[in-house]
Design an enzyme around this catalytic site. Sequence first.
Site, PDB file in Angstrom:
ATOM      1  N   LYS A   1       0.830  -1.209   0.000  1.00 36.61           N
ATOM      2  CA  LYS A   1       0.000   0.000   0.000  1.00 36.61           C
ATOM      3  C   LYS A   1       0.867   1.264   0.000  1.00 36.61           C
ATOM      4  O   LYS A   1       0.592   2.212  -0.734  1.00 36.61           O
ATOM      5  CB  LYS A   1      -0.959  -0.015   1.183  1.00 36.61           C
ATOM      6  CG  LYS A   1      -2.052  -1.065   1.022  1.00 36.61           C
ATOM      7  CD  LYS A   1      -2.922  -1.174   2.246  1.00 36.61           C
ATOM      8  CE  LYS A   1      -3.983  -2.248   2.048  1.00 36.61           C
ATOM      9  NZ  LYS A   1      -4.858  -2.378   3.221  1.00 36.61           N
TER      10      LYS A   1
ATOM     11  N   ALA B   1       0.280  -4.112  10.539  1.00 33.53           N
ATOM     12  CA  ALA B   1       1.579  -3.739   9.984  1.00 33.53           C
ATOM     13  C   ALA B   1       1.495  -2.310   9.484  1.00 33.53           C
ATOM     14  O   ALA B   1       0.462  -1.875   8.962  1.00 33.53           O
ATOM     15  CB  ALA B   1       1.973  -4.674   8.850  1.00 33.53           C
TER      16      ALA B   1
ATOM     17  N   SER C   1      -0.814   0.850   5.824  1.00 33.82           N
ATOM     18  CA  SER C   1      -1.105   0.024   6.986  1.00 33.82           C
ATOM     19  C   SER C   1      -2.120  -1.041   6.624  1.00 33.82           C
ATOM     20  O   SER C   1      -2.950  -0.846   5.726  1.00 33.82           O
ATOM     21  CB  SER C   1      -1.664   0.910   8.110  1.00 33.82           C
ATOM     22  OG  SER C   1      -1.899   0.140   9.273  1.00 33.82           O
ATOM     23  N   ASP C   2      -2.051  -2.158   7.317  1.00 28.57           N
ATOM     24  CA  ASP C   2      -3.042  -3.203   7.132  1.00 28.57           C
ATOM     25  C   ASP C   2      -3.219  -3.948   8.450  1.00 28.57           C
ATOM     26  O   ASP C   2      -2.271  -4.071   9.227  1.00 28.57           O
ATOM     27  CB  ASP C   2      -2.636  -4.176   6.029  1.00 28.57           C
ATOM     28  CG  ASP C   2      -3.836  -4.950   5.513  1.00 28.57           C
ATOM     29  OD1 ASP C   2      -4.610  -4.363   4.724  1.00 28.57           O
ATOM     30  OD2 ASP C   2      -4.039  -6.111   5.913  1.00 28.57           O
ATOM     31  N   THR C   3      -4.438  -4.407   8.686  1.00 28.74           N
ATOM     32  CA  THR C   3      -4.756  -5.129   9.912  1.00 28.74           C
ATOM     33  C   THR C   3      -5.450  -6.436   9.554  1.00 28.74           C
ATOM     34  O   THR C   3      -6.359  -6.441   8.721  1.00 28.74           O
ATOM     35  CB  THR C   3      -5.691  -4.283  10.813  1.00 28.74           C
ATOM     36  OG1 THR C   3      -5.040  -3.045  11.120  1.00 28.74           O
ATOM     37  CG2 THR C   3      -6.038  -5.009  12.102  1.00 28.74           C
TER      38      THR C   3
END
Length: 192
Positions: free
Chosen positions: A53, A107, A70-72
């Site tokens: 991203k 992250a 960011s990623d969850t």
Amino acid sequence: MTVKLYLASASPRRKELLTQLGYDFKQFSVDADETQFADEHPITYVERLARLKAQSGVDLGYQDRPVLGSDTIVVAEGKALGKPKSEADFKAMMSMLSGSTHQVMTAIALATSQRVLSKTVITEVSFKPLSEQEIEAYWHSGEPHDKAGGYGIQGQGGRFVSQLKGSYFAVVGLPLYETDELIQAFMADQDE
């Protein structure tokens, strides 16, 4: 010196959290393929998505300041749970999370055309045992539809959480302490 960033996310929660840190930033969304590779470990997967991203933002031409991606993901029984695809998928997720402890991995990545720096934060979240009625009512609230793992801790889903070990903000979508540390480290390296 004021740090200026881009936030490569359409998430209103991430926007609100980054605002809390006081950085000057502009938000935009990126379209990234979030398909998990076969046999890809959840930590590798979530970090790859955050980096993708951030780098996608750079590739789109956002190059005059660092791009934050960011990623969850929610991980239960060693499996990454994405956003529920249907009510049946959601109910299966909630049954897996009910009365047990799962991990939420968030992250974060900062990228420029020269480099990428990333970090993953893991938080353990325990759910109380859930009744079928609670699961049904929560689905019909509309909240779970766009949430990784089918719940939002900052909303009605917070009532299911009996214990949390780690970063509450990482579960919401952007760990404040670690994001601030990452930005500071990135900017310090850039000045050298």
